[in-house]
Design an enzyme around this catalytic site. Structure first.
Site, PDB file in Angstrom:
ATOM      1  N   CYS A  98      38.823  48.733  34.677  1.00  0.00           N
ATOM      2  CA  CYS A  98      39.460  47.450  34.333  1.00  0.00           C
ATOM      3  C   CYS A  98      38.864  46.892  33.048  1.00  0.00           C
ATOM      4  O   CYS A  98      37.647  46.729  32.955  1.00  0.00           O
ATOM      5  CB  CYS A  98      39.254  46.460  35.481  1.00  0.00           C
ATOM      6  SG  CYS A  98      39.674  44.767  35.049  1.00  0.00           S
ATOM      7  N   CYS A 128      36.811  43.442  33.747  1.00  0.00           N
ATOM      8  CA  CYS A 128      35.605  43.345  34.572  1.00  0.00           C
ATOM      9  C   CYS A 128      34.350  43.242  33.682  1.00  0.00           C
ATOM     10  O   CYS A 128      34.323  43.768  32.576  1.00  0.00           O
ATOM     11  CB  CYS A 128      35.494  44.566  35.489  1.00  0.00           C
ATOM     12  SG  CYS A 128      36.422  44.409  37.040  1.00  0.00           S
ATOM     13  N   HIS A 161      36.960  41.291  40.528  1.00  0.00           N
ATOM     14  CA  HIS A 161      38.225  41.922  40.164  1.00  0.00           C
ATOM     15  C   HIS A 161      39.411  41.469  41.014  1.00  0.00           C
ATOM     16  O   HIS A 161      40.547  41.425  40.540  1.00  0.00           O
ATOM     17  CB  HIS A 161      38.054  43.447  40.274  1.00  0.00           C
ATOM     18  CG  HIS A 161      39.244  44.227  39.819  1.00  0.00           C
ATOM     19  ND1 HIS A 161      39.591  44.331  38.487  1.00  0.00           N
ATOM     20  CD2 HIS A 161      40.177  44.930  40.506  1.00  0.00           C
ATOM     21  CE1 HIS A 161      40.683  45.080  38.382  1.00  0.00           C
ATOM     22  NE2 HIS A 161      41.061  45.450  39.591  1.00  0.00           N
ATOM     23  N   ASN A 194      50.551  35.178  34.336  1.00  0.00           N
ATOM     24  CA  ASN A 194      51.512  36.067  34.983  1.00  0.00           C
ATOM     25  C   ASN A 194      50.773  36.762  36.102  1.00  0.00           C
ATOM     26  O   ASN A 194      49.785  37.436  35.842  1.00  0.00           O
ATOM     27  CB  ASN A 194      52.015  37.146  34.021  1.00  0.00           C
ATOM     28  CG  ASN A 194      52.913  36.576  32.956  1.00  0.00           C
ATOM     29  OD1 ASN A 194      53.678  35.652  33.208  1.00  0.00           O
ATOM     30  ND2 ASN A 194      52.824  37.117  31.760  1.00  0.00           N
ATOM     31  N   SER A 219      49.892  43.586  33.949  1.00  0.00           N
ATOM     32  CA  SER A 219      49.474  44.978  34.035  1.00  0.00           C
ATOM     33  C   SER A 219      48.125  45.109  34.733  1.00  0.00           C
ATOM     34  O   SER A 219      47.747  46.185  35.159  1.00  0.00           O
ATOM     35  CB  SER A 219      49.393  45.568  32.629  1.00  0.00           C
ATOM     36  OG  SER A 219      48.619  44.712  31.810  1.00  0.00           O
ATOM     37  N   HIS A 234      43.212  41.871  37.770  1.00  0.00           N
ATOM     38  CA  HIS A 234      42.037  41.003  37.598  1.00  0.00           C
ATOM     39  C   HIS A 234      42.516  39.578  37.259  1.00  0.00           C
ATOM     40  O   HIS A 234      43.263  39.398  36.305  1.00  0.00           O
ATOM     41  CB  HIS A 234      41.150  41.557  36.476  1.00  0.00           C
ATOM     42  CG  HIS A 234      39.773  40.977  36.484  1.00  0.00           C
ATOM     43  ND1 HIS A 234      38.637  41.737  36.668  1.00  0.00           N
ATOM     44  CD2 HIS A 234      39.349  39.700  36.364  1.00  0.00           C
ATOM     45  CE1 HIS A 234      37.579  40.955  36.643  1.00  0.00           C
ATOM     46  NE2 HIS A 234      37.978  39.713  36.460  1.00  0.00           N
ATOM     47  N   HIS A 269      43.364  36.371  35.717  1.00  0.00           N
ATOM     48  CA  HIS A 269      43.168  35.850  34.366  1.00  0.00           C
ATOM     49  C   HIS A 269      44.419  35.128  33.896  1.00  0.00           C
ATOM     50  O   HIS A 269      45.474  35.246  34.511  1.00  0.00           O
ATOM     51  CB  HIS A 269      42.847  36.991  33.396  1.00  0.00           C
ATOM     52  CG  HIS A 269      44.002  37.927  33.151  1.00  0.00           C
ATOM     53  ND1 HIS A 269      44.408  38.863  34.079  1.00  0.00           N
ATOM     54  CD2 HIS A 269      44.843  38.063  32.102  1.00  0.00           C
ATOM     55  CE1 HIS A 269      45.442  39.540  33.602  1.00  0.00           C
ATOM     56  NE2 HIS A 269      45.742  39.069  32.399  1.00  0.00           N
ATOM     57  N   GLN A 298      46.432  33.549  30.046  1.00  0.00           N
ATOM     58  CA  GLN A 298      46.445  33.633  28.594  1.00  0.00           C
ATOM     59  C   GLN A 298      46.565  32.236  28.013  1.00  0.00           C
ATOM     60  O   GLN A 298      47.135  31.342  28.641  1.00  0.00           O
ATOM     61  CB  GLN A 298      47.601  34.498  28.127  1.00  0.00           C
ATOM     62  CG  GLN A 298      47.526  35.901  28.700  1.00  0.00           C
ATOM     63  CD  GLN A 298      48.503  36.826  28.009  1.00  0.00           C
ATOM     64  OE1 GLN A 298      48.523  36.948  26.789  1.00  0.00           O
ATOM     65  NE2 GLN A 298      49.329  37.461  28.802  1.00  0.00           N
TER      66      GLN A 298
HETATM   67 ZN   LIG Z   1      38.587  43.719  36.766  1.00  0.00          ZN
END
Ligand SMILES: [Zn+2]
Ligand SMILES: [Zn+2]
Ligand SMILES: [Zn+2]
Length: 351
Positions: free
Chosen positions: A51, A54, A114, A154, A162, A165, A167, A169
């Protein structure tokens, strides 16, 4: 009137975007309690060596992530916008029109873990994410050319994410994008003609009716808006009139963390899956001008309709004419409001 509309095909006006949505309640029976397919629970590992988000891992661009322990922000390695874009424009007969656009794109990891998504984080951990959003907004709007800051997430492969993990933007633009520009116009027109705030007035109506409220705390209210397009769309409103997240007091930041957690727990519980969505905040433009008309809010646009696998498509009539929905926002709100506030994975662990 409202009673009749609940049974009849009708269209509803969205005062923020000034567009209509077609509602066809006669096409559905009373909603099925979501079919559970027991898949799509998502990943459960804390660390994935492949990833790029990570801690300690190498990213595609070659940089290595630090061993971060709470949130972590970095500049997107493949940004859609660049800060040093020169000012270029073209206009041929008002028909071939373009303008260069400067911007910055950042990525914010919510947690070093993760698979730790917002509904499974502690409220204190989500509060750290809220603080990071506020810091980013304030640091990005110090750039004199920045006019709009869009924080968005998203979640899930269905929405094109995609990487699981957790997150989001953060894009900062030199120009106001389409939807915030339309909303700005609507807020300004409403203030001019009614001498009050569009969303403060709307919130008052919703709190009086109580049929589309999903969850509420002392600082925020989550509703399925009257004009919702997506089956389980949610609008999160601050109860107090303010224009940007960093204006929230310390206790209100905690309440924002709480409502985001409450909304996403219900989403995951609905079909017992890691519920996909696009969400984001709409804050006042960063153009250095006071925006008394603007009311801070967040939108959740989830695509799922009937189960973890059945999604709503925006095709045909929707691409060519107007968005359309079958299940009414009132039934969607009732279904979400009746769900447990304990995440189904936690409930399973405890049983
Ligand atoms: Zn990750
Ligand atoms: Zn307001
Ligand atoms: Zn908005």
């Amino acid at each position: 009137m409202t009673g009749d509309l609940q049974q009849l095909p009708h269209r509803r006006f969205n005062p923020l975007t000034r567009e209509w949505v077609l509602v066809s309640p006669h096409r559905t029976q009373r909603p099925w309690l979501g079919k559970v397919e027991g898949s799509g629970a998502g990943t459960t590992v804390d660390y994935d060596p492949s990833c790029y988000l990570c801690p300690g891992n190498k990213r595609a661009g070659g940089a290595r992530n630090p061993q971060y322990t709470s949130t972590f922000v970095f500049g997107n390695d493949y940004p859609a916008l660049l800060p040093d874009t020169p000012n270029v424009s073209t206009n041929e007969a008002d028909l071939i029109v373009a303008q260069s656009e400067a911007g910055m794109c950042r990525v914010l990891c919510y947690s070093p873990r993760h698979s730790l998504t917002i509904p499974l984080m502690s409220t204190g951990e989500v509060r750290q994410v809220v603080d990071a959003w506020c810091e980013q907004f304030q640091s990005l709007e110090k750039f004199p050319w920045v006019r709009h800051i869009q924080i968005f997430e998203n979640r899930g492969e269905l929405m094109g994410a995609s990487n699981p993990h957790p997150h989001c933007q953060i894009w900062a633009n030199a120009l106001l994008p389409n939807i915030p520009a339309t909303e700005l116009y609507s807020f300004q027109e409403y203030l001019k003609t009614k001498k009050s705030c569009l969303l403060c007035d709307y919130l008052k109506l919703e709190l009086a009716k109580k049929v589309r409220v999903v969850w509420q705390n002392q600082g925020f209210t989550a509703i399925v808006p009257y004009w919702a397009v997506w089956p389980f769309e949610i609008l999160v409103l601050s109860n107090r009139h303010l224009a940007a997240m960093h204006q929230l007091a310390s206790d209100e930041r905690f309440l924002l963390a709480d409502i985001l957690k409450q909304v996403t727990i219900r989403y995951d519980n609905l079909f017992q899956t890691s519920f996909p969505y696009s969400m984001g905040f709409h804050q006042r433009p960063s153009d250095g001008v006071a925006h008394p008309e603007w009311h801070f809010h967040a939108h959740y646009f989830p695509p799922l309709l009937r189960s973890a696998r059945v999604r709503k498509y925006m095709v045909g009539y929707e691409m060519l004419a107007t968005p359309q929905r079958d299940i009414t926002p009132e039934l969607a709100a009732e279904q979400l409001a009746n769900l447990s506030d304990v995440h189904y994975l936690i409930a399973k662990e405890n049983s």
